[in-house]
Design a protein around this motif. Structure first.
Motif, PDB file in Angstrom:
ATOM      1  N   LYS A   1      -8.785  -4.516  -1.273  1.00 44.01           N
ATOM      2  CA  LYS A   1      -7.723  -5.256  -0.583  1.00 44.01           C
ATOM      3  C   LYS A   1      -7.667  -4.853   0.884  1.00 44.01           C
ATOM      4  O   LYS A   1      -7.503  -5.691   1.759  1.00 44.01           O
ATOM      5  CB  LYS A   1      -6.363  -4.981  -1.230  1.00 44.01           C
ATOM      6  CG  LYS A   1      -6.234  -5.586  -2.596  1.00 44.01           C
ATOM      7  CD  LYS A   1      -4.796  -5.479  -3.090  1.00 44.01           C
ATOM      8  CE  LYS A   1      -4.766  -5.692  -4.580  1.00 44.01           C
ATOM      9  NZ  LYS A   1      -5.231  -7.017  -4.988  1.00 44.01           N
TER      10      LYS A   1
ATOM     11  N   LEU B   1       0.852  -1.194   0.000  1.00 44.26           N
ATOM     12  CA  LEU B   1       0.000   0.000   0.000  1.00 44.26           C
ATOM     13  C   LEU B   1       0.886   1.243   0.000  1.00 44.26           C
ATOM     14  O   LEU B   1       1.760   1.392   0.863  1.00 44.26           O
ATOM     15  CB  LEU B   1      -0.934  -0.007   1.216  1.00 44.26           C
ATOM     16  CG  LEU B   1      -1.923   1.171   1.270  1.00 44.26           C
ATOM     17  CD1 LEU B   1      -2.930   1.112   0.124  1.00 44.26           C
ATOM     18  CD2 LEU B   1      -2.662   1.213   2.604  1.00 44.26           C
TER      19      LEU B   1
ATOM     20  N   PHE C   1      -5.955   6.203   1.590  1.00 43.16           N
ATOM     21  CA  PHE C   1      -4.836   6.243   0.625  1.00 43.16           C
ATOM     22  C   PHE C   1      -5.148   5.383  -0.593  1.00 43.16           C
ATOM     23  O   PHE C   1      -4.598   5.589  -1.663  1.00 43.16           O
ATOM     24  CB  PHE C   1      -3.527   5.730   1.240  1.00 43.16           C
ATOM     25  CG  PHE C   1      -3.138   6.409   2.514  1.00 43.16           C
ATOM     26  CD1 PHE C   1      -3.077   7.797   2.570  1.00 43.16           C
ATOM     27  CD2 PHE C   1      -2.831   5.674   3.647  1.00 43.16           C
ATOM     28  CE1 PHE C   1      -2.711   8.431   3.751  1.00 43.16           C
ATOM     29  CE2 PHE C   1      -2.465   6.300   4.821  1.00 43.16           C
ATOM     30  CZ  PHE C   1      -2.406   7.686   4.870  1.00 43.16           C
TER      31      PHE C   1
END
Ligand code: ADP
Length: 268
Positions: A229, A196, A221
């Motif tokens: 996910k 990420l 984000f």
């Protein structure tokens, strides 16, 4: 017990993923592999003259509009080409893999959501002919049956609706349900990014660790499909999985590196 999800984005190196799985299986590590196929589905949809349509929910989550014709294309890619080629790669490497879709033995089961709320041109509309849903039950006994006899299950959507229909479900969230149902310690989610990123696509902004109670913030984000996910990670941890790791599927030994904490580690 290790559950690995490998995505379906462009750039993922399935040979490297399968090399690593073969090494781990030979060391005696039981593995369930779940895979995606989004990029190939887009390619085939275009070729067949039915370009993909993406629905965005009022909460900002995206999903593929899946009418009956799209579901056929989806099944051709996921349960057809992708599953067959991954099983083939594993067989070439001496792993006795068994390919299954979520319909087989009702491996992945949940309600169909026929009416989907979506935002189109700033207005909310109700899409009525969608074959999508969410996995709520996993036939863990079927997976154990295979694992106990030395087979490596390779699982893909579609899933099975409560009424027995084939439905499109999110692979990351399906993998989270499988990891929880099998009591896996780790769920490894491999994609075409290092993990990420705080500032996508700048790979120098990789977030190395997220605590469970910071996941809500991490969601801000994530864009597009990355949001699913993060949601999957949160569902896996809520289901008892100790660690979810977002790792890079473009590098050698992608599973080994992720297992050892490379990427984004999410834990309680
Ligand atoms: P896969 O099909 O491999 O499971 P997805 O395409 O569903 O992967 O999700 C991964 C994609 O999410 C990345 O390729 C990237 O384009 C996108 N993405 C959006 N926001 C982020 C982020 N903050 N960090 C990393 N990737 C992100």
């Amino acid at each position: 017990m290790l559950v690995i999800k490998v995505g379906g984005s462009a750039g993922i190196n399935y040979d490297l993923v399968c090399d690593d799985i073969a090494l781990l299986v030979k060391e005696g590590q039981p593995i369930v592999l779940v895979h995606g196929g989004s990029h190939e589905t887009n390619v085939l949809s275009e070729k067949l003259g039915k370009p993909p349509r993406i629905l965005t929910s009022p909460q900002g989550f995206t999903s593929r509009y899946t009418d009956a014709e799209t579901l056929d294309i989806f099944a051709m890619v996921y349960a057809g080409k992708m599953n067959t080629r991954i099983v083939e790669r594993l067989q070439k490497r001496g792993v006795n893999a068994v390919g299954l879709s979520g319909l087989d033995g009702r491996l992945l089961e949940g309600p169909r959501k026929a009416n989907v709320r979506a935002v189109v041109d700033g207005r909310q509309v109700l899409v009525r002919d969608d074959f999508t849903g969410k996995v709520e039950r996993v036939n863990a006994a079927l997976l154990r049956l295979l694992l106990d006899h030395g087979y490596t299950p390779v699982v893909s959507p579609p899933a099975c609706s409560t009424a027995g229909e084939a439905i499109n479900v999110d692979g990351d969230r399906a993998a989270a349900m499988i990891a929880a149902a099998l009591g896996a310690k780790q769920l490894i989610i491999l994609s075409n990014v290092p993990g990420l990123l705080r500032n996508f696509p700048d790979e120098r902004t990789l977030i190395p660790r997220i605590a469970y109670d910071e996941l809500e913030q991490a969601l801000s984000f994530a864009e597009g499909r990355m949001k699913k996910k993060v949601l999957g990670a949160s569902e896996a941890i809520a289901g008892g999985v100790s660690q979810v790791i977002f790792g890079d599927a473009r590098i050698p030994r992608p599973v080994f590196h992720a297992m050892n904490g490379a990427g984004t580690v999410i834990e309680r």
